[in-house]
Design an enzyme around this catalytic site. Sequence first.
Site, PDB file in Angstrom:
ATOM      1  CG  ASP A   7       3.033   4.911  12.862  1.00  0.00           C
ATOM      2  OD1 ASP A   7       4.145   4.860  12.324  1.00  0.00           O
ATOM      3  OD2 ASP A   7       1.959   4.864  12.213  1.00  0.00           O
ATOM      4  CG  ASP A  67       2.790   1.875   5.700  1.00  0.00           C
ATOM      5  OD1 ASP A  67       2.555   1.186   6.703  1.00  0.00           O
ATOM      6  OD2 ASP A  67       2.890   3.113   5.738  1.00  0.00           O
TER       7      ASP A  67
HETATM    8  C1  DGJ Z   1       1.842   4.370   9.136  1.00  0.00           C
HETATM    9  C2  DGJ Z   1       1.767   2.929   9.504  1.00  0.00           C
HETATM   10  O1  DGJ Z   1       2.802   2.224   8.891  1.00  0.00           O
HETATM   11  C3  DGJ Z   1       0.412   2.372   9.135  1.00  0.00           C
HETATM   12  O2  DGJ Z   1       0.347   1.005   9.416  1.00  0.00           O
HETATM   13  C4  DGJ Z   1      -0.654   3.135   9.862  1.00  0.00           C
HETATM   14  O3  DGJ Z   1      -0.550   2.891  11.231  1.00  0.00           O
HETATM   15  C5  DGJ Z   1      -0.547   4.617   9.555  1.00  0.00           C
HETATM   16  N1  DGJ Z   1       0.793   5.103   9.796  1.00  0.00           N
HETATM   17  C6  DGJ Z   1      -1.510   5.408  10.370  1.00  0.00           C
HETATM   18  O4  DGJ Z   1      -1.360   6.745  10.214  1.00  0.00           O
END
Ligand code: DGJ
Length: 738
Positions: A483, A550
């Site tokens: 991430d 997200d």
């Molecule tokens: C952003 C990601 O897109 C989410 O799926 C998740 O992993 C969060 N970060 C966690 O902080």
Amino acid sequence: MDFGIYYDDAKKMFQLQLESSSYVMGLAGGYLGHIFYGKKLEDFPTDSVFRLGDYTYMSGEAKDKCTFMDGFPFEYPTSGIGDFRVSALDIKNGDGFGGAELKYVSHEIYKGKKSLAGLPSTFEGNDDAVSLEIVLRDVAGLIQVVLIYTIFRGIDAVVKSVRVRNISGEDMSCKQSLHITKILSSSVELPFRGHDIVTLHGSWARERIPDRREIGHGRVSVSSSRGISSHQEHPFMALVTPDTTENTGEVLAEAFMYSGNFVAETERTQHDALRMVMGINPYDFNWKLEPGEEFTAPETFLVYSDKGLGGMTRNFHELIRRHVIRSRYLHKMRPILINNWEATYFDFDMDKLLEIARQARECGIEMLVMDDGWFGHRDSDNSSLGDWKPYLKKLPEGVKGLCEKVNEIGLDMGIWFEPEMVSPDSELYREHPDWAIAIPGRAASECRSQFVLDLTRPEVRDYVYEAVASVLRECNIKYVKWDMNRPLTDVGSVSSRAGELHHRYMLGVYELMERLVTEFPELLLENCSSGGARFDAGMLYYSPQIWCSDDTDAMERLGIQEGTALIYPPSAIGAHVSICPNHIVGRTVDMATRGYVALAGTFGYELDITRLSDEDKASIKKQVADYKKYNDLVREGDYYRITSMSSLEQINRYSSSVSWMFVSKDKHEALFTYVQKLGGANLRTERVRLSGLVPDRRYILDGGDGKQFTGEELMNIGFVVDKLYGDCVGRLYHFIAV
Ligand code: DGJ
């Protein structure tokens, strides 16, 4: 002329012969000009169409050189010497004065494809590739520029990159350091024919929404200066003739194999030509090039289609599946995973995860992914990034102990990292505050309570690499979600030169990923950046899939996934079924339709399975079976947009549906997904025209009444879909040839 790259010495022309297009360049007075990229030509053009008669300069009159410089369709335009249109290369000499005038020196045509050191780049794979390198030199002897082109058999795409070397002191000029203040990877020029421009825009949780508009005079540009390819704009631009629809019209589109700052720009000039350029954003870019040093710009892909946007999309998909994604998972059915992010956020412990794993196993799910919150003392997003040791309050037996227990239950284990970051509240930051990117003397801005690590420094990269790799060496982990949750700001460093940090940062990220996939070749790597802020071809070189957004609401995903699939194959699009009401938009969509939308991506779950009803769990079992049945087709087949979510085709303004198809390469089966966006009163049943089938083949519906449809009738008259009741409800239709 067959597939290949040719040079005609009499005409002084280069011709790249692709599947059904040709790319032509020519020399005039030593300058390299762009002649044509479009529908396939059987031979070299007779006339170079440079209209050199317009320029008295070309007949030896120096007095009109400027007019020539500002009108000639340079293949690789430079600034400072009379071409006032958008440039691809800006060079400053040792005194800071700009200008470069490039003339042809030599060229080489060879089989195969060379990789670019330190950068992601396309590879030959199982298809023939032919490359061309054209060497140009500045007439003042400061730089040598090599333009590199590769074409692959069966695909209408030209891959381009550029290498620049400081040759000062080698010949007539004095040895001096130079500064590159702009180096783009590609430029192309074509006559304006009423074209529209298509780009992708967005925001967090709303990525890659297509935008189509008319081109007026002047410049249109999209870019990122955030240090990531970004949620907001996308390294993609397409010029389309006004008649362009899904299946008709001419499209010239470009995408960039890079994950940092970019610019894509088109200028409609005073003479009604369109010049489209793409490359690293010159914002905050100033690269010092010492004598003898080289700089290589990342690759762009230029795609031509005379079969509308659908043809463009399928060309990009083929190129990316065959020559960009290296992972050994590319042709494999990926494990069905359940990720605990939306299930628990930071509020979990080993027992909770094991309960999720047990119930997931009963439904046929194959992997548990432990998301953010397992390390340091991380109970919220305010701490611990950089301290990649298990949080013993949550995981008393560490990651290893959890992993073993999950494996005993019968699931594989995956884990989340955000390796590029450090929290101010962390051991790492307390020990090495100077490892965070900041302008010396100025306090950097926090974003999500975190700073970006200065990955231009080898010792920082080594720390980050070991932090991730030591967990993977110790535990039986099959999947990593990598991430990256903030943009780069306050771009300064104690070690990197101003103007170089952004690109050196990207080179650092690529080096880390290369090390990871080299040491752990069996690892399934999924990239992510606050959802889909780094969904680009650069990242796909390392990871075969990227978390797309997200926003997991199925209705929103119809648009986000369709926009993403304009360029990237659905097999690379991270898509999960999540809980309702959806956490981002509050909408409730029926479980079956959530499954249909996620099936058009990598597929998985993002919910607390321990709280689901028996009915929902039964739906999961059915979805798991669907995934196993259809994933080969989705992963390997051709993708067709049927009725579109976006406004790319005006005709769809009135359609209440979004639908798409996957057709197997042998055209033997097809999966048609239809989703009604909004229910409405007194609607007629929709007759939807399918695509990609064989006209005179007969198809039956799997599980239907045995009725046989010809491909012709399905594509021309249309298939009558079931009447649906409600908002965002869908159907899946599987056609099989008899
Ligand atoms: C952003 C990601 O897109 C989410 O799926 C998740 O992993 C969060 N970060 C966690 O902080």
